[in-house]
Design a protein around this motif. Sequence first.
Motif, short mmCIF file in Angstrom:
data_model
loop_
_atom_site.label_atom_id
_atom_site.label_comp_id
_atom_site.label_asym_id
_atom_site.label_seq_id
_atom_site.Cartn_x
_atom_site.Cartn_y
_atom_site.Cartn_z
N ASP A 92 59.48 -25.79 -0.54
CA ASP A 92 59.05 -24.48 -0.05
C ASP A 92 59.38 -23.40 -1.08
N LYS A 93 59.12 -22.15 -0.74
CA LYS A 93 59.27 -21.06 -1.70
C LYS A 93 60.72 -20.80 -2.10
N SER A 94 61.67 -21.24 -1.26
CA SER A 94 63.08 -21.00 -1.59
C SER A 94 63.56 -21.86 -2.76
N LEU A 95 62.84 -22.96 -3.01
CA LEU A 95 63.22 -23.87 -4.10
C LEU A 95 62.44 -23.49 -5.35
N SER A 96 62.91 -22.45 -6.02
CA SER A 96 62.21 -21.95 -7.21
C SER A 96 63.23 -21.51 -8.25
N TRP A 101 65.99 -26.35 -11.41
CA TRP A 101 66.77 -27.01 -12.45
C TRP A 101 67.98 -27.72 -11.85
N LEU A 102 68.66 -27.04 -10.95
CA LEU A 102 69.87 -27.60 -10.35
C LEU A 102 69.54 -28.81 -9.47
N VAL A 103 68.49 -28.68 -8.67
CA VAL A 103 68.08 -29.80 -7.81
C VAL A 103 67.58 -30.96 -8.65
N GLY A 104 66.87 -30.65 -9.74
CA GLY A 104 66.35 -31.70 -10.61
C GLY A 104 67.44 -32.59 -11.16
N ARG A 124 65.68 -25.39 -0.46
CA ARG A 124 66.76 -25.60 -1.43
C ARG A 124 68.06 -25.91 -0.70
N GLN A 125 68.27 -25.35 0.50
CA GLN A 125 69.48 -25.65 1.27
C GLN A 125 69.53 -27.13 1.64
N TYR A 126 68.37 -27.65 2.07
CA TYR A 126 68.32 -29.07 2.44
C TYR A 126 68.59 -29.95 1.22
#
Length: 236
Positions: A92-96, A101-104, A124-126
């Motif tokens: 979603d839009k929060s994961l930008s 980079w961090l999630v990747g 991004r929270q999930y």
Amino acid sequence: MSGFKKGLKDGIPIALGYLSVSFTFGLQGVKGGLSWWETVLISICNVTSAGQFAGLDIMLSGGGFWIEMACAQFIINLRYALMSISLSQKADKSLSGIHRWLVGFGVTDEIFVMAMGNIGEVSRQYMYGLIALPVAGWSLGTLIGAAAGKILPEIVISALSIAIYGMFLAIIIPPAKKNKGIAMAAILAALLSCCFKWLPILNKVSGGFSIIICTVLSAGIMAALMPVKNEEDGQC
């Protein structure tokens, strides 16, 4: 925080699995001569089973860093880039921005599957919740394995070290049963690896380059002989 809590809950089984597998990496690291903190640092900075074991072999055999190590890691871990591209379509839009980079960094096979199986978009929270426990489990398992490697008898260490091969078999066998091409690619890679292990001249090739050659050749040959067809139009 509901998304983060759900991610933590979904990451529990992944963390437990990583705990046992990374234990083997910890054993192998200290057995090869690395200190416990060097072994743990590798796990903290990588979180990739196949890449870490291949990298460890290259390090212990004195392989080159800039060519051999870089090429081996690129080939082995290329799938994570493809997974991240696919996962970005579900975010979603929060994961930008910096969050991608961090999630990747924490995208692995199991985390990717769990995230893609989530109903609806992922926030991004999930993703932070989903990644947190597996990364902690991977690092903690390495630490426990490294500590155990300092006190356990050699015969016990050798016995426990085969756990990683059990994990690889568990990854290969299910899809190989469904797809003949995958089974043939795995068999071909194993045969090529044996050639680089025992045949004259070929056994002079370093471990890192043999991994690269076996991977590229087996995947390339089977992709040419048994290409995957597009389900919609039947084209390859």
